[in-house]
Design a protein around this motif. Structure first.
Motif, PDB file in Angstrom:
ATOM      1  N   UNK A  72       3.580   7.537  -4.662  1.00 44.92           N
ATOM      2  CA  UNK A  72       4.648   6.598  -5.268  1.00 44.92           C
ATOM      3  C   UNK A  72       3.909   6.398  -6.731  1.00 44.92           C
ATOM      4  N   UNK A  73       4.910   6.626  -7.793  1.00 43.66           N
ATOM      5  CA  UNK A  73       4.472   5.780  -8.976  1.00 43.66           C
ATOM      6  C   UNK A  73       5.130   4.565  -8.817  1.00 43.66           C
ATOM      7  N   UNK A  74       4.090   3.616  -9.252  1.00 47.92           N
ATOM      8  CA  UNK A  74       4.800   2.134  -9.241  1.00 47.92           C
ATOM      9  C   UNK A  74       4.237   1.369 -10.305  1.00 47.92           C
ATOM     10  N   UNK A  75       4.862   0.218 -10.529  1.00 41.02           N
ATOM     11  CA  UNK A  75       4.215  -0.942 -11.362  1.00 41.02           C
ATOM     12  C   UNK A  75       4.209  -2.126 -10.546  1.00 41.02           C
ATOM     13  N   UNK A  76       3.131  -2.768 -10.575  1.00 42.66           N
ATOM     14  CA  UNK A  76       3.212  -4.140  -9.594  1.00 42.66           C
ATOM     15  C   UNK A  76       4.146  -5.008 -10.148  1.00 42.66           C
ATOM     16  N   UNK A  77       5.033  -5.279  -9.191  1.00 39.73           N
ATOM     17  CA  UNK A  77       6.073  -6.489  -9.072  1.00 39.73           C
ATOM     18  C   UNK A  77       7.275  -5.618  -9.950  1.00 39.73           C
ATOM     19  N   UNK A  78       7.315  -4.360 -10.128  1.00 34.83           N
ATOM     20  CA  UNK A  78       8.497  -3.871 -10.819  1.00 34.83           C
ATOM     21  C   UNK A  78       9.228  -3.502  -9.397  1.00 34.83           C
ATOM     22  N   UNK A  79      10.645  -2.782 -10.071  1.00 39.11           N
ATOM     23  CA  UNK A  79      11.778  -2.461  -8.866  1.00 39.11           C
ATOM     24  C   UNK A  79      10.924  -1.548  -7.753  1.00 39.11           C
ATOM     25  N   UNK A  80       9.824  -0.791  -8.610  1.00 43.04           N
ATOM     26  CA  UNK A  80       9.209  -0.171  -7.170  1.00 43.04           C
ATOM     27  C   UNK A  80       8.802  -0.616  -6.232  1.00 43.04           C
ATOM     28  N   UNK A  81       8.592  -1.991  -6.227  1.00 46.90           N
ATOM     29  CA  UNK A  81       8.113  -2.839  -5.054  1.00 46.90           C
ATOM     30  C   UNK A  81       9.084  -2.417  -3.813  1.00 46.90           C
ATOM     31  N   UNK A  82      10.215  -2.365  -3.894  1.00 50.18           N
ATOM     32  CA  UNK A  82      11.208  -2.030  -3.004  1.00 50.18           C
ATOM     33  C   UNK A  82      10.890  -0.626  -2.347  1.00 50.18           C
ATOM     34  N   UNK A  83      10.626   0.209  -3.079  1.00 46.91           N
ATOM     35  CA  UNK A  83      10.242   1.473  -2.510  1.00 46.91           C
ATOM     36  C   UNK A  83       8.923   1.516  -1.628  1.00 46.91           C
ATOM     37  N   UNK A  84       7.908   0.857  -2.351  1.00 42.82           N
ATOM     38  CA  UNK A  84       6.745   0.408  -1.690  1.00 42.82           C
ATOM     39  C   UNK A  84       6.836  -0.246  -0.296  1.00 42.82           C
ATOM     40  N   UNK A  85       7.870  -1.144  -0.339  1.00 41.78           N
ATOM     41  CA  UNK A  85       8.235  -1.667   1.005  1.00 41.78           C
ATOM     42  C   UNK A  85       8.621  -0.669   2.121  1.00 41.78           C
ATOM     43  N   UNK A  86       9.541   0.053   1.522  1.00 37.17           N
ATOM     44  CA  UNK A  86      10.592   1.182   2.354  1.00 37.17           C
ATOM     45  C   UNK A  86       9.020   1.882   2.954  1.00 37.17           C
ATOM     46  N   UNK A  87       8.393   2.439   1.994  1.00 35.85           N
ATOM     47  CA  UNK A  87       7.433   3.164   2.740  1.00 35.85           C
ATOM     48  C   UNK A  87       6.556   2.594   3.999  1.00 35.85           C
ATOM     49  N   UNK A  88       6.080   1.462   3.752  1.00 39.80           N
ATOM     50  CA  UNK A  88       5.566   0.523   4.513  1.00 39.80           C
ATOM     51  C   UNK A  88       6.360   0.579   5.848  1.00 39.80           C
TER      52      UNK A  88
END
Ligand SMILES: N[C@@H](CCC(=O)N[C@@H](CS)C(=O)NCC(=O)O)C(=O)O
Length: 205
Positions: A3-19
């Motif tokens: 996952x390519x993400x930035x802290x606190x960006x909308x990518x947080x949602x994908x981080x959550x789904x992966x978890x």
């Protein structure tokens, strides 16, 4: 997967789904503040210069929040992150598209990046105010949609994760006071182990 993400960006949602899914993955931070999204190395990942982007195990890269969330949910049915009923599935998509395109893309973006909407610096305050109006309008609709339920649909789905990431921007970044049922949803989401892990991993605790 990576996952390519930035802290606190909308990518947080994908981080959550992966978890939530519990599959192995790597996470690579992209420094949006320093403009890393516009540099050749990241343009090779996502020429749209946006996170999230997800590198799949067979080498393809998927972009767009709604597409990535839907793919992860569909390929991990054991996690039950989308409803089985096709109409409810479509309702989940309806909510995610609204959150992602209107609340985020139109509303929050006007608050966070007014310069992208106002070529004249003197218009920035008006653009921010319009963004706040749109963001609040979205939360009011979500509040109504929640009603007396714990989650937006018949059970916890990726639509709740979409609502969570914009709620984080409202509450966590003190942009707007959440209406009561969305505030309760936000608190409920924050107690989920997957949300706690993703937030800790992004240094947001
Ligand atoms: N429609 C895209 C929007 C993604 C998006 O706006 N990402 C922001 C972070 S929340 C970003 O990468 N911004 C960098 C920039 O605009 O320069 C999606 O849903 O994935």
């Amino acid at each position: 997967m990576k996952l390519f993400y930035a802290p606190g960006a909308c990518s947080l949602g994908i981080h959550i789904i992966l978890e939530e899914i519990g599959v192995p993955y790597e996470a690579q931070a992209v420094n949006l503040r320093e403009g890393e999204q516009f540099k050749p190395a990241f343009l090779a990942v996502n020429p749209k210069s946006k996170v999230p982007a997800l590198l799949l195990d067979h080498g393809e890269i998927l972009t767009e929040w709604v597409a990535i969330a839907g793919y992860l949910a569909a390929t991990n049915p054991q996690a039950r992150l989308v409803p089985e009923d096709p109409l409810e599935w479509a309702r989940a998509t309806e909510i995610m598209v609204y959150v992602n395109s209107y609340m985020h893309g139109q509303g929050f973006s006007r608050i966070f990046r007014p310069d992208r909407f106002a070529p004249n610096p003197e218009d920035k305050d008006a653009v921010r105010a319009e963004g706040r109006r749109m963001f609040a309008e979205g939360f009011a609709l979500m509040d109504e949609r929640l009603g007396d339920k714990d989650f937006l649909l018949s059970h916890y789905t990726i639509a709740d994760v979409a609502l969570f990431y914009v709620s984080y921007w409202a509450e966590g970044r003190q942009t707007l006071t959440l209406p009561p049922r969305v505030a309760a949803h936000y608190a409920r989401m924050k107690s989920r182990p997957a949300v706690i892990s993703a937030m800790n991993a992004e240094g947001l605790a």
